[in-house]
Design a protein around this motif. Structure first.
Motif, PDB file in Angstrom:
ATOM      1  N   LEU C 149      31.405  34.957  41.905  1.00 53.05           N
ATOM      2  CA  LEU C 149      30.223  34.294  41.356  1.00 53.05           C
ATOM      3  C   LEU C 149      29.003  35.226  41.297  1.00 53.05           C
ATOM      4  CD1 LEU C 149      29.517  31.663  40.082  1.00 53.05           C
ATOM      5  CD2 LEU C 149      28.920  30.764  42.321  1.00 53.05           C
ATOM      6  N   PRO C 150      28.686  35.924  42.400  1.00 47.40           N
ATOM      7  CA  PRO C 150      27.557  36.843  42.307  1.00 47.40           C
ATOM      8  C   PRO C 150      27.748  37.907  41.229  1.00 47.40           C
ATOM      9  CG  PRO C 150      28.125  36.482  44.585  1.00 47.40           C
ATOM     10  CD  PRO C 150      29.186  35.815  43.768  1.00 47.40           C
ATOM     11  N   LEU C 151      28.969  38.443  41.126  1.00 53.21           N
ATOM     12  CA  LEU C 151      29.194  39.467  40.107  1.00 53.21           C
ATOM     13  C   LEU C 151      28.983  38.888  38.718  1.00 53.21           C
ATOM     14  CD1 LEU C 151      30.019  42.259  39.246  1.00 53.21           C
ATOM     15  CD2 LEU C 151      32.407  41.533  39.278  1.00 53.21           C
ATOM     16  N   ILE C 153      27.174  36.403  37.949  1.00 58.40           N
ATOM     17  CA  ILE C 153      25.744  36.133  37.774  1.00 58.40           C
ATOM     18  C   ILE C 153      25.007  37.399  37.385  1.00 58.40           C
ATOM     19  CG2 ILE C 153      23.648  35.654  39.091  1.00 58.40           C
ATOM     20  CD1 ILE C 153      25.283  33.510  40.563  1.00 58.40           C
ATOM     21  N   VAL C 154      25.288  38.480  38.145  1.00 56.99           N
ATOM     22  CA  VAL C 154      24.601  39.734  37.859  1.00 56.99           C
ATOM     23  C   VAL C 154      24.933  40.200  36.454  1.00 56.99           C
ATOM     24  CG1 VAL C 154      24.454  42.151  38.498  1.00 56.99           C
ATOM     25  CG2 VAL C 154      24.465  40.403  40.268  1.00 56.99           C
ATOM     26  N   ILE C 158      22.463  40.598  33.286  1.00 54.87           N
ATOM     27  CA  ILE C 158      22.274  41.899  32.663  1.00 54.87           C
ATOM     28  C   ILE C 158      22.590  41.848  31.174  1.00 54.87           C
ATOM     29  CG2 ILE C 158      23.242  44.220  32.508  1.00 54.87           C
ATOM     30  CD1 ILE C 158      23.566  44.075  35.576  1.00 54.87           C
ATOM     31  N   LEU C 242      23.729  27.289  36.350  1.00 51.65           N
ATOM     32  CA  LEU C 242      22.731  28.176  36.946  1.00 51.65           C
ATOM     33  C   LEU C 242      21.801  28.770  35.896  1.00 51.65           C
ATOM     34  CD1 LEU C 242      24.974  29.992  39.561  1.00 51.65           C
ATOM     35  CD2 LEU C 242      23.296  28.193  39.962  1.00 51.65           C
ATOM     36  N   GLY C 243      21.930  28.303  34.646  1.00 51.92           N
ATOM     37  CA  GLY C 243      21.019  28.764  33.610  1.00 51.92           C
ATOM     38  C   GLY C 243      21.449  30.063  32.976  1.00 51.92           C
ATOM     39  N   LEU C 244      22.718  30.460  33.142  1.00 46.47           N
ATOM     40  CA  LEU C 244      23.176  31.725  32.580  1.00 46.47           C
ATOM     41  C   LEU C 244      24.083  31.522  31.371  1.00 46.47           C
ATOM     42  CD1 LEU C 244      23.823  33.432  35.997  1.00 46.47           C
ATOM     43  CD2 LEU C 244      22.020  34.016  34.381  1.00 46.47           C
TER      44      LEU C 244
END
Ligand code: ADP
Ligand code: MG
Lengths: 326, 322, 307
Positions: C149-151, C153-154, C158, C242-244
């Motif tokens: 998930l963090p990856l 998100i990042v 980007i 999450l808005g992505l």
């Protein structure tokens, strides 16, 4: 008949529930006296292990079993649960097929033997228990200190010996050895066989040997039973059955040799083409006729049964009827 | 467990950590292109201030210099400062870590215990009505987005019934301390914890069920029954412990992932943990924070993977004694 | 069977072909025996047809708030059938129908990416010995420990939020598990081939790959695909929440994001936050059921036990 037979199997039928019913054993009867040795032979898939499993009601839930299994005069198939548990391993113990997978891989082998003992005898002191386990292991030729080993730390032959020691743990009267040598090297096979023979003689055990290798059985057993597609097709004294088979299937088995190595290879008997039939789609008449080298036109339709074929012998082939003087 | 096995696993983990550290650098500085632009966006700064900030965040010099700077700072446990609060990333993460550890720790404990129990009951009576009911339930919870489940619980238990607070970690209007504060925090944790528990127990139940079904086909269970053991003992001594082995590994590995997987749930409940911090850092965007969080999340996954390997080796004699 | 498979005549090939077709028919017969599998398949067919037929079922104009000025805000289903409206007066039904397209598209396309990477890495790492395989497996293991998930998100922040990037992000973060499973299967197949005869007869790599490896791993890839799609759909949902996600196209995840951030919970506008969630659960559940049923039918280990 003062004492009952040790084992009296009458018209045993076993049908597995999968795929609309797999009739794996179809009407098998045989008797066994105390201290007697009986060999059961047949290609893989003919129902030998199923037969063994039915004797102690070990088959998967949903499997239909009918007939009678009289163990010391008591019918195992109708026994109550608690009585059945008491009979298991104390009357009849099994050396299961495939030593690789039959031992629990994450328990010490000594513990697994102890468990069999303590299940049937309460309150044995630890030290005595240890001693008995060590003794059992020594009996089968394994140093007692190996009791703390896990199965994977033993060789294939040693594991097979542990299984035998385990089967002896509660001093049963009857031992069933299901392909005890199949997965082993030829050298080790001979050792394990000799061990079983010695134990049988020394302890006065009755033993049922199951294997697809007819020649092994002939050397070890007094009587022989040949199975095909869930039925007995021939029985009689082993040297006679092996030496002068009455059923063409037995003849093919007697001439056969198993391919050593890959366990997935079925044995390929010389002069015996094709695979054993799928129990769900059995041929009509004599189930062996499609593979039989001496089949007659009538074999495709005529029902066969175990006909007398000489002194103490029976065979399920129309050929034996020819020999009977009319 | 031989020392060689352990040191091998530890070295492997360190290697993976090194990979993550390098990956982290490139992910944030090279792929992203121009972090300076993000940093200065919407701020009115003089050139001198810009230069000072560039230096402060290690964004001046060549990429190689920056990489070296990054490594040196990392060696001093210096993860930089948050663009938003200007506090050190380490202190921000440290503050957010405890709420997450409590939340994830307790919910993982509950979901594993309940999930494994459900899996055992379902597998042992395979095909029964109970199995179908339990399996349908676990499959459904498995299919739910965790934050949607959180929303539903929030609506039912906070909005409609009013039993629980709608978010936060404690009541901001009261200034209790000690036991009373702890009780208040526990009260606030009920719903997020319930959400994570239900959201994750499905996976454990499904895995435990199929692992136990696999084990139940094993020949050594037939042997155990043949020895005369009661069904209960066959299950307790042979089937369940062996079936649990792979599940224990899964639990340990998952714990590392759940730490970062709670992002959406934490933001639903405004739970001030690492997930919420991540959510805020995405919205800002606050690159040093994101980078630090990413590092912490990855490191925790690596750590729990290592733990899973060691636990497995300890529990399974086939690995332990070879 | 040994007599048939060894030959190089065209008839041998035809026999192989016939045998495959028979195997497929057998697999379908086994699949039909699984009730959950059939239910899952049924639900999937309905939802896929629904999303393909979106223009017939819903009105795309209704997704644009500037075109829904006449509809009431926060209308409940009783005020405006079938599913009411949101905070901008846009009917939920139209968003739901069009949103299914994005959710399915992202789920399927991201899975295709993950499967292609995972299968290639798995087959290559399993088929070849030596350092290329070792390197590939190391990389796979690295990717396995990077928290997804963090990856995602990042990467999403980007690359920027649009459907294509969401697909890429989910695709390139979802392949390592598949690679591992496929590699294990290739290794077993290879083992079996050595035991049998092809290698001994000097068969070329190409022949091995096409005749043995590919047919043996493709069922596994299929089962893995059906189990990866639901995970990809859930990932899309979370990223959108999450808005992505793509701000210009309705997806079920974005509907939930908007419902939450616009206060649907406080207003108890259940017609807003229930339908997309139920849609997600149905699709994910359906794919999972189909995947498990396929696995039962195709898993070589289960198959071996049955014979
Ligand atoms: N659990 C089971 N379910 C369905 N069929 C089975 C099962 N176990 C064995 N069979 C089938 O029953 C027949 C006899 O098997 P088995 O008793 O293992 O033969 P053998 O021990 O002689 O090799 C085979 O056709 C086998 O496929
Ligand atoms: Mg057998």
């Amino acid at each position: 008949m003062s004492t009952p037979l040790l084992l009296d199997v009458r018209d045993l039928h076993v049908t597995y529930p999968s795929g609309g019913g797999v009739p794996a054993v179809r009407g098998v009867s045989f008797q066994l006296e105390r201290g007697e040795t009986l060999g059961v032979a047949g290609e893989s898939g003919c129902g030998k292990s199923t037969l063994a499993g039915a004797l102690l009601r070990l088959l998967p839930p949903g499997t239909e079993v009918s007939g009678e299994v009289l163990l010391d005069g008591e019918n195992v198939l109708t026994m109550r649960e608690d009585r059945l548990r008491a009979v298991r391993w104390t009357e009849l113990a099994v050396v299961f097929q495939g030593a690789l997978h039959t031992l629990n891989p994450v328990k010490r082998v000594g513990w697994q033997i102890e468990e069999a003992i303590t299940t049937h005898e309460r309150g044995i002191p630890r030290s005595e228990l240890r001693g008995r386990v060590a003794e059992l292991l020594e009996t089968v030729g394994i140093p007692g200190r190996r009791a703390v080993d896990y199965p994977h730390q033993l060789s294939g032959g040693q594991r097979q010996r542990v299984l035998i020691a385990l089967a002896l743990a509660c001093s049963p009267h009857l031992l069933i050895a299901d392909e005890p040598t199949t997965a082993l090297d030829v050298m080790v096979q001979a050792q394990v066989l000799r061990l079983l023979e010695d134990l049988q003689r020394d302890l006065g055990l009755a033993v049922v040997f199951i294997t697809h290798d007819l020649s092994t059985l002939a050397a070890v057993c007094r009587r022989l039973l040949v199975m095909y597609a869930g039925r007995v097709v021939e029985d009689g004294p082993s040297d006679e059955v092996f030496g002068s088979p009455k059923h063409p299937y037995t003849a093919a088995l007697a001439a056969a040799f198993p391919i050593i190595g890959d366990a997935r290879f079925r044995m390929a008997p010389s002069g015996l083409p094709g695979d054993p039939p799928d129990p769900r789609h059995l041929p009509s008449g004599c189930t062996f006729h499609p593979r039989c080298s001496v089949a007659r036109p009538e074999c495709a339709s005529r029902a066969v049964e175990l006909w007398p074929a000489g002194e103490g012998r029976r065979a399920a082939c129309v050929q034996v009827l020819d020999e009977v003087p009319t | 467990m031989s020392p060689r096995y352990v040191s091998g696993k530890v070295l492997g983990s360190l290697g993976t950590l090194a990979f993550v550290i390098v990956f982290n650098f490139f992910l944030f500085r090279v792929v992203e292109g121009n972090p300076v632009a993000t940093l200065f966006r919407g701020r009115n700064l003089t050139d001198a201030q810009r230069a000072a900030m560039r230096h402060q965040f290690g964004l001046d010099g060549s990429k190689l210099d920056q990489f070296w700077h990054y490594l040196v700072q990392l060696a001093h446990l210096n993860l930089g400062r948050s663009y938003e609060t200007n506090a050190t990333v380490l202190s921000e993460i440290g503050a957010a870590a405890w709420p997450t550890i409590w939340l994830v720790g307790i919910s993982t404990l509950l979901s594993t215990v309940i999930g494994v129990a459900i899996g055992i009951v379902a597998a042992w009576r395979r095909g029964s009505v109970r199995d179908h009911a339990l399996t349908s339930f676990t499959m459904t919870t498995y299919a739910m987005p965790d934050f949607w489940l959180g929303m539903l619980l929030l609506i039912v238990f906070s909005v409609l019934l009013g039993w629980f607070p709608i978010g936060g970690i404690s009541d901001p209007t009261s200034n209790t301390t000690g036991i009373a504060l702890l009780a208040d925090q526990a009260y606030h944790m009920v719903l997020p914890c319930l959400t994570l528990t239900v959201a994750y127990l499905g996976e454990y139940a499904i895995v435990m069920r199929s692992s136990l079904l696999d084990t139940m086909r094993e020949d050594y269970l037939t042997l155990a029954r043949a020895k005369g053991l009661r069904d209960v003992l066959v299950r307790r001594r042979h089937a369940v412990p062996n079936a649990l082995l792979p599940v224990v590994t899964l639990i340990a590995i998952n714990f590392g992932f759940v730490l970062s997987g709670a992002i959406a749930v934490e933001s639903i409940f405004s739970w001030p943990g690492l997930g919420h911090a991540t959510y805020a850092a995405i919205r800002a965007p606050d690159l040093p924070m994101l980078q630090g969080l990413f590092l912490v999340f990855s490191a925790s996954v690596i750590f729990f993977n290592l733990l899973a390997d060691l636990a497995y080796a300890y529990l399974d004699p086939r690995v332990r004694t070879s | 069977m040994t007599a048939l498979a060894g030959g190089k005549t065209p008839s041998a090939r035809r026999i192989t072909w016939i045998r495959r077709r028979r195997a497929f028919a057998g697999a379908w017969r086994d699949y039909r025996a699984s009730t959950p599998g059939l239910i899952g398949l049924g639900v999937l067919v309905v939802i896929v047809i629904g999303s393909l037929a979106a223009p017939l079922l819903a009105n795309h104009d209704n997704l644009d708030p500037s075109k829904t000025l006449t509809t009431p805000l926060w209308a409940s289903p009783s005020q405006l059938s079938p599913l009411g409206t949101d905070n901008l007066g846009r009917p939920i039904w139209d968003q739901l129908v069009y949103g299914s397209r994005v959710s399915l598209l992202v789920g399927l396309a991201a899975t295709v990416i993950a499967m292609v990477i995972g299968s290639v890495v798995g087959v290559v790492a399993g088929f070849y010995d030596g350092w290329p395989s070792a390197v590939l497996m190391r990389v796979t293991e690295w990717f396995l420990v990077i928290p997804f998930l963090p990856l995602a998100i990042v990467l999403a922040s980007i690359l920027g939020p649009n459907v294509r990037n969401v697909i890429i992000v989910i695709g390139i973060t979802s392949w390592p598990g598949t690679a591992r499973v496929i590699r294990a299967q290739v290794l077993t197949v290879k083992q079996r081939l050595y035991v049998e005869r092809s290698r001994a007869l000097g068969a070329a790599d190409r022949h091995l790959m096409l005749r043995h490896i590919v047919p043996n791993v493709s069922p596994l890839i299929l089962a893995n695909t059906t189990l990866t799609v639901p995970i990809a759909i859930l990932s899309e949902t979370t990223l959108s929440f999450l808005g992505l996600g793509d701000p210009l196209r309705a997806s079920w995840g974005r509907m939930l994001d908007e419902a939450f951030s616009n206060g649907a919970i406080g207003k108890n506008a259940w017609w807003y936050y229930l339908p997309p969630g139920i849609g997600i659960v149905l699709v994910v559940l359906a794919f999972t059921l189909v995947g498990h049923a396929l696995e039962e039918v195709l898993d070589p280990r289960l198959r071996e036990r049955r014979s």
